[in-house]
Write an enzyme that holds these catalytic residues in place. Structure first.
Site, PDB file in Angstrom:
ATOM      1  N   ASP A  12       3.510  11.845   1.318  1.00  0.00           N
ATOM      2  CA  ASP A  12       4.259  12.872   2.059  1.00  0.00           C
ATOM      3  C   ASP A  12       3.403  14.134   2.133  1.00  0.00           C
ATOM      4  O   ASP A  12       2.814  14.554   1.134  1.00  0.00           O
ATOM      5  CB  ASP A  12       5.570  13.160   1.301  1.00  0.00           C
ATOM      6  CG  ASP A  12       6.337  14.337   1.900  1.00  0.00           C
ATOM      7  OD1 ASP A  12       7.113  14.962   1.165  1.00  0.00           O
ATOM      8  OD2 ASP A  12       6.125  14.621   3.097  1.00  0.00           O
ATOM      9  N   ASP A  16       9.226  16.674   2.645  1.00  0.00           N
ATOM     10  CA  ASP A  16      10.600  16.196   2.922  1.00  0.00           C
ATOM     11  C   ASP A  16      10.910  14.932   2.120  1.00  0.00           C
ATOM     12  O   ASP A  16      11.958  14.324   2.294  1.00  0.00           O
ATOM     13  CB  ASP A  16      10.805  15.958   4.432  1.00  0.00           C
ATOM     14  CG  ASP A  16       9.953  14.796   4.972  1.00  0.00           C
ATOM     15  OD1 ASP A  16      10.101  14.458   6.162  1.00  0.00           O
ATOM     16  OD2 ASP A  16       9.151  14.220   4.194  1.00  0.00           O
ATOM     17  N   ASP A  20       4.263  10.373   5.612  1.00  0.00           N
ATOM     18  CA  ASP A  20       4.060  10.676   7.031  1.00  0.00           C
ATOM     19  C   ASP A  20       2.600  10.483   7.423  1.00  0.00           C
ATOM     20  O   ASP A  20       1.743  10.212   6.568  1.00  0.00           O
ATOM     21  CB  ASP A  20       4.527  12.111   7.331  1.00  0.00           C
ATOM     22  CG  ASP A  20       3.938  13.115   6.336  1.00  0.00           C
ATOM     23  OD1 ASP A  20       4.705  13.955   5.808  1.00  0.00           O
ATOM     24  OD2 ASP A  20       2.727  13.013   6.054  1.00  0.00           O
ATOM     25  N   ASP A  89       2.243  -2.291  13.806  1.00  0.00           N
ATOM     26  CA  ASP A  89       3.273  -3.311  13.575  1.00  0.00           C
ATOM     27  C   ASP A  89       4.057  -3.456  14.886  1.00  0.00           C
ATOM     28  O   ASP A  89       4.631  -2.478  15.383  1.00  0.00           O
ATOM     29  CB  ASP A  89       4.217  -2.853  12.448  1.00  0.00           C
ATOM     30  CG  ASP A  89       4.771  -4.030  11.671  1.00  0.00           C
ATOM     31  OD1 ASP A  89       4.810  -3.971  10.427  1.00  0.00           O
ATOM     32  OD2 ASP A  89       5.163  -5.026  12.324  1.00  0.00           O
ATOM     33  N   ASP A 197       5.744  -8.814  14.154  1.00  0.00           N
ATOM     34  CA  ASP A 197       6.922  -9.050  13.320  1.00  0.00           C
ATOM     35  C   ASP A 197       7.714 -10.266  13.820  1.00  0.00           C
ATOM     36  O   ASP A 197       8.078 -10.315  14.998  1.00  0.00           O
ATOM     37  CB  ASP A 197       7.806  -7.788  13.401  1.00  0.00           C
ATOM     38  CG  ASP A 197       8.936  -7.802  12.410  1.00  0.00           C
ATOM     39  OD1 ASP A 197       8.663  -7.761  11.212  1.00  0.00           O
ATOM     40  OD2 ASP A 197      10.096  -7.863  12.850  1.00  0.00           O
ATOM     41  N   GLU A 255       3.552 -12.649  11.986  1.00  0.00           N
ATOM     42  CA  GLU A 255       4.415 -12.929  10.841  1.00  0.00           C
ATOM     43  C   GLU A 255       5.341 -14.049  11.266  1.00  0.00           C
ATOM     44  O   GLU A 255       6.083 -13.893  12.244  1.00  0.00           O
ATOM     45  CB  GLU A 255       5.232 -11.702  10.408  1.00  0.00           C
ATOM     46  CG  GLU A 255       5.999 -11.959   9.134  1.00  0.00           C
ATOM     47  CD  GLU A 255       7.303 -11.202   9.004  1.00  0.00           C
ATOM     48  OE1 GLU A 255       7.890 -10.856  10.036  1.00  0.00           O
ATOM     49  OE2 GLU A 255       7.736 -10.957   7.865  1.00  0.00           O
ATOM     50  N   HIS A 327       5.899  -5.292   2.129  1.00  0.00           N
ATOM     51  CA  HIS A 327       7.074  -4.434   1.945  1.00  0.00           C
ATOM     52  C   HIS A 327       8.367  -5.249   1.816  1.00  0.00           C
ATOM     53  O   HIS A 327       9.445  -4.674   1.630  1.00  0.00           O
ATOM     54  CB  HIS A 327       7.174  -3.473   3.126  1.00  0.00           C
ATOM     55  CG  HIS A 327       7.333  -4.201   4.416  1.00  0.00           C
ATOM     56  ND1 HIS A 327       6.345  -4.992   4.972  1.00  0.00           N
ATOM     57  CD2 HIS A 327       8.383  -4.319   5.243  1.00  0.00           C
ATOM     58  CE1 HIS A 327       6.787  -5.536   6.077  1.00  0.00           C
ATOM     59  NE2 HIS A 327       8.032  -5.157   6.270  1.00  0.00           N
ATOM     60  N   ASP A 328       8.233  -6.592   1.970  1.00  0.00           N
ATOM     61  CA  ASP A 328       9.426  -7.460   1.846  1.00  0.00           C
ATOM     62  C   ASP A 328       9.437  -8.254   0.550  1.00  0.00           C
ATOM     63  O   ASP A 328      10.424  -8.949   0.271  1.00  0.00           O
ATOM     64  CB  ASP A 328       9.446  -8.496   2.989  1.00  0.00           C
ATOM     65  CG  ASP A 328       9.653  -7.884   4.347  1.00  0.00           C
ATOM     66  OD1 ASP A 328       9.168  -8.469   5.333  1.00  0.00           O
ATOM     67  OD2 ASP A 328      10.293  -6.820   4.428  1.00  0.00           O
TER      68      ASP A 328
HETATM   69  O1  TEU Z   1      10.605  -9.700   8.041  1.00  0.00           O
HETATM   70  C1  TEU Z   1      11.066 -10.964   8.515  1.00  0.00           C
HETATM   71  C2  TEU Z   1      11.518 -11.774   7.401  1.00  0.00           C
HETATM   72  O2  TEU Z   1      11.384 -12.949   7.380  1.00  0.00           O
HETATM   73  C3  TEU Z   1      12.160 -11.018   6.288  1.00  0.00           C
HETATM   74  O3  TEU Z   1      13.536 -10.990   6.588  1.00  0.00           O
HETATM   75  C4  TEU Z   1      11.888 -11.726   5.008  1.00  0.00           C
HETATM   76  O4  TEU Z   1      12.038 -13.104   5.196  1.00  0.00           O
HETATM   77  C5  TEU Z   1      12.890 -11.305   4.006  1.00  0.00           C
HETATM   78  O5  TEU Z   1      13.013  -9.928   4.078  1.00  0.00           O
HETATM   79  C6  TEU Z   1      12.407 -11.750   2.649  1.00  0.00           C
HETATM   80  O6  TEU Z   1      13.506 -11.744   1.798  1.00  0.00           O
HETATM   81  C7  TEU Z   1      10.243  -8.813   9.089  1.00  0.00           C
HETATM   82  C8  TEU Z   1       9.889  -7.490   8.450  1.00  0.00           C
HETATM   83  O7  TEU Z   1       8.750  -7.668   7.605  1.00  0.00           O
HETATM   84  C9  TEU Z   1      11.091  -7.019   7.671  1.00  0.00           C
HETATM   85  O8  TEU Z   1      10.794  -5.821   6.947  1.00  0.00           O
HETATM   86  C10 TEU Z   1      12.214  -6.750   8.657  1.00  0.00           C
HETATM   87  O9  TEU Z   1      13.393  -6.429   7.920  1.00  0.00           O
HETATM   88  C11 TEU Z   1      12.503  -7.990   9.511  1.00  0.00           C
HETATM   89  O10 TEU Z   1      11.333  -8.642   9.992  1.00  0.00           O
HETATM   90  C12 TEU Z   1      13.281  -7.569  10.750  1.00  0.00           C
HETATM   91  O11 TEU Z   1      12.433  -6.805  11.581  1.00  0.00           O
END
Ligand code: TEU
Length: 557
Positions: A12, A16, A20, A89, A197, A255, A327-328
């Site tokens: 950041d 905030d 960013d 992305d 995505d 992805e 991030h997932d």
């Molecule tokens: O993720 C797609 C996806 O398959 C995710 O839902 C993943 O399987 C799950 O979160 C794992 O538990 C992409 C993006 O990376 C994710 O951040 C988004 O929420 C999703 O698509 C919708 O855009």
């Protein structure tokens, strides 16, 4: 090597509490020190932030929380000045429900953009707007139905993810053309490619049939939208319309949740001009029981089997992405390693394995520091729409207790990866001078970039040496892969082999006598059984006296 920045949690600059674009620019030298080639930016477009930016309301503007288009141009130039490439992305399976396209589409059944999304009437004979009246029984990835009733026009719209993420209708050529034009606009602005995505979900089976397998009240529709009937056609059209003929060296990674190896070859075979590589999900599913919340312990042989299948499957045609984190996903040192006593050793062992397989390695922000899961203890600490959706769905349905779900979230919630990057030991880890949008992990006082950079034996410097090895030793990037001891439960070992052609004729036009073809070989070996675990003799046979390029835990070993 590609480094993923999740901008909201990276740095950041204006206090905030949210990362960013100027903040990213401040930290580019950290990426250069690591040896990064490409930066993948998670979405920074205008968005209501229902799914942290994966719900886009304007594809050609920057959300004010991250900055402006001018800030983006400055960041892009600063990255390029440092030899870093930047990929965006691309989230085009769905838009935000606040996108102008959807606002027009929902305005009336006869709107010119009605067919830009998936609209359907209630089931025959069902009272519109009541449970069970949805056009089919598909479940959303975030829990609940995949259809939302719209009172104004008396029809339902499809959303595989949140109700604020309506699916775009890729059957409509006007939708495809608008996406192509937007992509070209970003390439003309100087970006170096896209991470796409859930790009294998854009083609749905006509008729949108009910899912046969049920999760509670809803069905699994994934057989009818995963790598659907026209997905390869759509990607080849995208290549022709957007990428063909552009002089720049561009990167495209799809992805592709649920992708098979067979489809992975079709997506990544260079002759087919679809994408350069895909993110597949098999290895991040081997600890899933009935769902990701039903966590099973890791078995090393399962990991070797899946990585081995993908290495063999894409050996001749196609290309693998190599990742542990994003991030997932929860942080790998907590998930498949040990984030306690053996944190540094296990983080290094996991990095060694991944980076020396054949494919392109991805490093997610903080992974290079050995950052761990968040350690949240209350549902109030979570913000992720998927975690909250599933918590309430499963607890309300009596499938799990709150305590059981809190244990599952602590292991698997996406928020584990989204706590702010730990830059130093100061308050909020140097991430912000304000209040961070998501709590900083208290262990930042010992796990942080400043401490890592100062310690040559750190996880950071181990990652840096691995990346340097890939840049300097051709067999790492190009060598053939061969798994050893596949059934061993504690030793993960494989070789990489590259036949180097005889050097071409010397400058004097005569090939020197010494110039013969040579073979580079690399043995990669991780023994998770510790010193007392003997390595099978056949693994080490023939490697006596070999040069040790990189060693991990207890370097004397
Ligand atoms: O993720 C797609 C996806 O398959 C995710 O839902 C993943 O399987 C799950 O979160 C794992 O538990 C992409 C993006 O990376 C994710 O951040 C988004 O929420 C999703 O698509 C919708 O855009």
């Amino acid at each position: 090597m590609v480094y993923q920045v999740y901008p909201r949690s990276f740095q950041d600059s204006d206090g905030d509490g949210i990362g960013d674009l100027p903040g990213i620019e401040q930290r580019l030298d950290h990426l250069v020190a690591l040896g990064v080639d490409v930066v993948w930016l998670s979405p920074v477009y205008r968005s209501p932030q229902d799914d942290n930016g994966y719900d886009i309301s304007d594809y050609q503007d920057i959300d004010p929380m991250f900055g402006t288009l001018e800030d983006f141009d400055r960041l892009l130039a600063a990255a390029h000045d440092r030899g870093l490439r930047v990929v965006m992305d691309l989230v085009v399976n769905h838009s935000s429900d606040e996108h102008a396209w959807f606002r027009e589409s929902r305005a009336s059944r006869t709107d010119a953009r009605r067919d830009w999304y998936w609209w359907r009437p209630a089931r025959e004979g069902m009272e519109p707007g009541t449970p069970g009246a949805e056009p089919n029984n598909w479940r959303s990835f975030f829990g609940g139905p995949a259809w939302e009733y719209d009172e104004a026009t008396g029809e339902y719209y499809l959303h595989l993810f949140s109700r604020k993420q309506p699916d775009l209708n890729w059957e409509n050529p006007d939708v495809r053309r608008a996406v192509h034009d937007m992509m070209t606009w970003w390439l003309d602005r100087g970006v170096d490619g896209f991470r796409m995505d859930v790009i294998n979900l854009i083609s749905k089976v006509p008729g949108l049939p009910d899912g046969e397998v049920h999760y509670g009240a809803y069905g699994d529709g994934s057989p009818y939208y995963t790598s659907g009937p026209r997905v390869h056609e759509f990607l080849q059209e995208m290549h022709r319309e957007v990428f063909a003929g552009r002089p720049e060296k561009l990167l495209t990674v799809g992805e592709t949740p649920g992708v098979t190896i067979e489809d992975g070859v079709l997506f990544t075979d260079p002759e087919r001009h679809e994408v350069d590589m895909v993110f597949q999900f098999e290895h991040v599913g081997i600890d899933h029981g009935s769902s990701k919340w039903d966590v099973k312990p890791l078995r090393l042989t399962d990991l070797k089997a899946t990585f081995g299948r993908w290495q063999v499957g894409l050996a001749e045609r196609g290309w693998n992405s190599l990742y542990w984190n994003n991030h997932d996903q929860p942080r790998i040192v907590s998930r498949f390693g040990d984030d306690g006593e053996h944190r540094v050793a296990s983080a290094k062992a996991l990095a060694l394995l991944l980076h020396l397989h054949r494919g392109t390695p991805y490093v997610y922000q903080g992974e290079e520091l050995g950052m761990t899961n968040a350690g949240f203890t209350s549902i109030d600490q979570y913000q992720d729409i998927e975690s909250l959706g599933h918590f309430h769905e499963l607890v309300d349905a009596g499938v799990a207790t709150e305590e059981q779900m809190l244990v599952a979230l602590r292991a698997m919630s996406r928020d584990n990866a989204r706590t702010p990057v730990q830059w130093d030991a100061s308050e909020h880890a140097g991430f912000t001078t304000g209040t961070p949008w998501l709590a900083v992990n208290p262990n930042h006082v010992t796990i942080n970039a400043e401490a890592e950079r100062a310690d040559d034996g750190s996880v950071f410097h181990f990652y840096r040496r691995l990346v340097a090895l890939r840049h300097d030793v051709p067999v790492v990037a190009l060598g053939d892969f061969h798994m050893l001891a596949p059934d061993h439960e504690a030793v993960y070992a494989f070789t990489r082999t590259l036949d180097l052609p005889a050097p071409t004729e010397g400058p004097d036009g005569v090939a020197s006598a010494a110039s013969t073809a040579s073979r580079d070989e690399l043995l990669v070996l991780v023994n998770v059984g510790g010193a007392e675990q003997e390595v099978p003799p056949e693994v080490l046979a023939g490697w006596e006296g070999a040069e040790v390029l990189i060693a991990t835990h207890d370097d004397a070993a």
